[in-house]
Design a protein around this motif. Structure first.
Motif, PDB file in Angstrom:
ATOM      1  N   UNK A   1       0.830  -1.209   0.000  1.00  0.00           N
ATOM      2  CA  UNK A   1       0.000   0.000   0.000  1.00  0.00           C
ATOM      3  C   UNK A   1       0.866   1.263   0.000  1.00  0.00           C
ATOM      4  N   UNK A   2       1.981   1.222   0.728  1.00  0.00           N
ATOM      5  CA  UNK A   2       2.876   2.374   0.830  1.00  0.00           C
ATOM      6  C   UNK A   2       3.398   2.788  -0.541  1.00  0.00           C
ATOM      7  N   UNK A   3       3.900   1.817  -1.295  1.00  0.00           N
ATOM      8  CA  UNK A   3       4.514   2.159  -2.579  1.00  0.00           C
ATOM      9  C   UNK A   3       3.488   2.298  -3.697  1.00  0.00           C
ATOM     10  N   UNK A   4       2.303   1.754  -3.509  1.00  0.00           N
ATOM     11  CA  UNK A   4       1.228   2.070  -4.451  1.00  0.00           C
ATOM     12  C   UNK A   4       0.867   3.548  -4.327  1.00  0.00           C
ATOM     13  N   UNK A   5       0.831   4.048  -3.094  1.00  0.00           N
ATOM     14  CA  UNK A   5       0.563   5.467  -2.856  1.00  0.00           C
ATOM     15  C   UNK A   5       1.687   6.330  -3.423  1.00  0.00           C
ATOM     16  N   UNK A   6       2.923   5.900  -3.200  1.00  0.00           N
ATOM     17  CA  UNK A   6       4.102   6.604  -3.721  1.00  0.00           C
ATOM     18  C   UNK A   6       4.059   6.650  -5.253  1.00  0.00           C
ATOM     19  N   UNK A   7       3.754   5.507  -5.882  1.00  0.00           N
ATOM     20  CA  UNK A   7       3.701   5.457  -7.333  1.00  0.00           C
ATOM     21  C   UNK A   7       2.556   6.283  -7.910  1.00  0.00           C
ATOM     22  N   UNK A   8       1.442   6.352  -7.181  1.00  0.00           N
ATOM     23  CA  UNK A   8       0.305   7.148  -7.649  1.00  0.00           C
ATOM     24  C   UNK A   8       0.685   8.617  -7.783  1.00  0.00           C
ATOM     25  N   UNK A   9       1.550   9.093  -6.890  1.00  0.00           N
ATOM     26  CA  UNK A   9       2.005  10.486  -6.980  1.00  0.00           C
ATOM     27  C   UNK A   9       3.024  10.667  -8.094  1.00  0.00           C
ATOM     28  N   UNK A  10       4.132   9.918  -8.011  1.00  0.00           N
ATOM     29  CA  UNK A  10       5.268  10.226  -8.867  1.00  0.00           C
ATOM     30  C   UNK A  10       5.096   9.779 -10.310  1.00  0.00           C
ATOM     31  N   UNK A  11       4.238   8.803 -10.566  1.00  0.00           N
ATOM     32  CA  UNK A  11       3.979   8.407 -11.952  1.00  0.00           C
ATOM     33  C   UNK A  11       2.849   9.209 -12.576  1.00  0.00           C
TER      34      UNK A  11
ATOM     35  N   UNK B   1      -3.769  -2.145   7.908  1.00  0.00           N
ATOM     36  CA  UNK B   1      -2.869  -3.288   8.090  1.00  0.00           C
ATOM     37  C   UNK B   1      -2.043  -3.145   9.358  1.00  0.00           C
ATOM     38  N   UNK B   2      -1.539  -1.934   9.625  1.00  0.00           N
ATOM     39  CA  UNK B   2      -0.763  -1.690  10.849  1.00  0.00           C
ATOM     40  C   UNK B   2      -1.622  -1.962  12.078  1.00  0.00           C
ATOM     41  N   UNK B   3      -2.851  -1.471  12.061  1.00  0.00           N
ATOM     42  CA  UNK B   3      -3.737  -1.649  13.217  1.00  0.00           C
ATOM     43  C   UNK B   3      -4.019  -3.125  13.481  1.00  0.00           C
ATOM     44  N   UNK B   4      -4.227  -3.901  12.422  1.00  0.00           N
ATOM     45  CA  UNK B   4      -4.560  -5.319  12.579  1.00  0.00           C
ATOM     46  C   UNK B   4      -3.363  -6.163  13.016  1.00  0.00           C
ATOM     47  N   UNK B   5      -2.147  -5.701  12.696  1.00  0.00           N
ATOM     48  CA  UNK B   5      -0.956  -6.510  12.980  1.00  0.00           C
ATOM     49  C   UNK B   5      -0.119  -5.965  14.137  1.00  0.00           C
ATOM     50  N   UNK B   6      -0.607  -4.975  14.846  1.00  0.00           N
ATOM     51  CA  UNK B   6       0.176  -4.282  15.869  1.00  0.00           C
ATOM     52  C   UNK B   6       0.704  -5.248  16.936  1.00  0.00           C
TER      53      UNK B   6
END
Length: 394
Positions: free
Chosen positions: A210-220, A370-375
């Motif tokens: 999810x992190x890099x999908x968000x990153x790619x959505x911006x920079x691409x 995901x962070x909340x569920x796996x904390x």
């Protein structure tokens, strides 16, 4: 040595992302429609995915220094193919080949982790990983400048020369890192697959997706609205937005120290909240470049902090198979980046920049959930007592 490794990472990863600010220019030359130009980035990401599965585990078998030199040389060869490509399909093939061997980045990360004392692992990973972010964003600055001077092909010629030069320098600049060779390649691939059944690994991987999908959505996607009304910016000016990203990435260099202090999980949650907030500012691109710059800084700060923390956790929990673990983790990175690059072009063509911003924010929400569920699972797995018991059992 840390700085040299960061440079290797920067040049290798730049080969995958250098086309982002010139997607429109490449599409026009090859006759690729606007809703498909994201594939110039996605092709490299898909090649990267294959390399993560089949090449990175080799770092647990062979001397990583030799692998680094060989893969850099092959990155240079793929970039030459792109630079002389007569058609879109040849360019896609060259980009996929360069992406395949750009996984040298993960071999470098594993190399740095293996040579680091436990108390300095996070700091070293932070510095080396900063080379990745600098490469991704610095490539945008260089690409925009070179494209305006000599066209988009010059970008790949320059990167090919840099990769080939580093390939020659690696054997004389780095100490060897000989593996025992006790494992077999087939066993490593099975170990690779086994990681996807481990809760800590799977949660960190989904966060990276999810992190890099968000990153790619911006920079691409950002180059498309900046080149159009009302801004009509040149490739050079679009590339300069990479400076804002570098500011955010370098500001997160302390992420490694936070990880060494045992705060990886907490910092991850806070950084993802920052990532979500950044899209509120990035969404203002059609009206305000100042807010866009602020959003870019926040987004890249968050990405760097989460990425370093993830790698620190994984190399600590799975210290017996660092290369294989890093390679498997980066599968999520590659899939997320490819999805973000391809999806943002499609969404922008149908819903404009507001649609792309909502897409990027949705990916950030996915990471937070995901962070909340796996904390609890992550906190238990990284507790010193648990790690000591695991080490003894191994």
């Amino acid at each position: 040595m840390r700085l040299f490794l960061a440079l290797v990472c920067g040049v290798a990863v730049a080969s995958v992302y250098a086309g982002q600010p010139v997607l429109g220019q490449m599409g026009r030359e090859f006759g690729v429609p606007v809703d498909a130009v994201g594939w110039f980035v996605a092709a490299g990401q898909l090649g990267y995915l294959l390399g993560l599965i089949f090449l990175v585990p080799l770092g647990d078998l062979f001397d990583r220094r030799r692998l680094i030199a060989l893969h850099l040389a092959l990155v240079a060869a793929g970039l030459v193919v792109v630079a002389v490509a007569p058609s879109a399909w040849v360019a896609f093939a060259g980009l996929a080949a360069a992406g395949l061997f750009a996984v040298v980045v993960q071999t470098v990360v594993a190399y740095a982790a293996a040579l680091s004392a436990p108390s300095e692992r996070g700091r070293n990973l932070g510095i080396v990983t900063s080379g990745v972010v600098i490469g991704i964003l610095g490539a945008r600055i260089l690409a925009g400048f070179l494209a305006d001077l000599w066209g988009w092909r010059s970008i790949y010629i320059v990167l090919a020369v840099l990769a080939a030069t580093l390939a020659l320098l690696v054997p004389i600049s780095l100490p060897s890192d000989v593996r025992s060779g006790a494992s077999k390649y087939g066993l490593l691939l099975r170990s690779f697959a086994d990681l996807f059944t481990r809760p800590v690994f799977l949660s960190r991987g989904l966060i990276a997706f999810f992190l890099f999908a968000s990153f790619g959505a911006l920079w691409s996607g950002m180059a498309l609205p900046l080149a159009g009304a009302p801004w009509h910016l040149s490739e050079t000016l679009i590339g300069l937005f990479g400076i804002a990203g570098l500011t955010g990435a370098l500001g997160a260099a302390r992420a490694g120290r936070w990880a060494d202090a045992g705060h990886s999980t907490r910092v991850t949650g806070m950084a993802l909240i920052v990532l979500l907030a950044s899209w509120l500012a990035i969404g203002q691109l059609p009206w305000s470049l100042v807010l866009l710059i602020l959003g870019v800084i926040l987004l890249d700060f968050a990405v760097q902090a989460v990425h370093v923390g993830n790698q620190h956790i994984l190399t600590t929990v799975y210290a017996d198979r660092v290369s294989t673990t890093i390679g498997a983790y980066m599968v999520f990175y590659s899939l997320g980046s490819a999805l973000g690059a391809a999806a943002t072009a499609v969404v922008y063509a149908t819903a404009g920049w507001l649609g792309s911003a909502l897409l990027g924010a949705a990916f950030a929400v996915g990471a937070l959930v995901t962070v909340a569920l796996s904390w609890r699972t992550t906190k238990r797995a990284t507790h010193p007592d648990y790690l000591r018991k695991t080490s003894l059992s191994q």
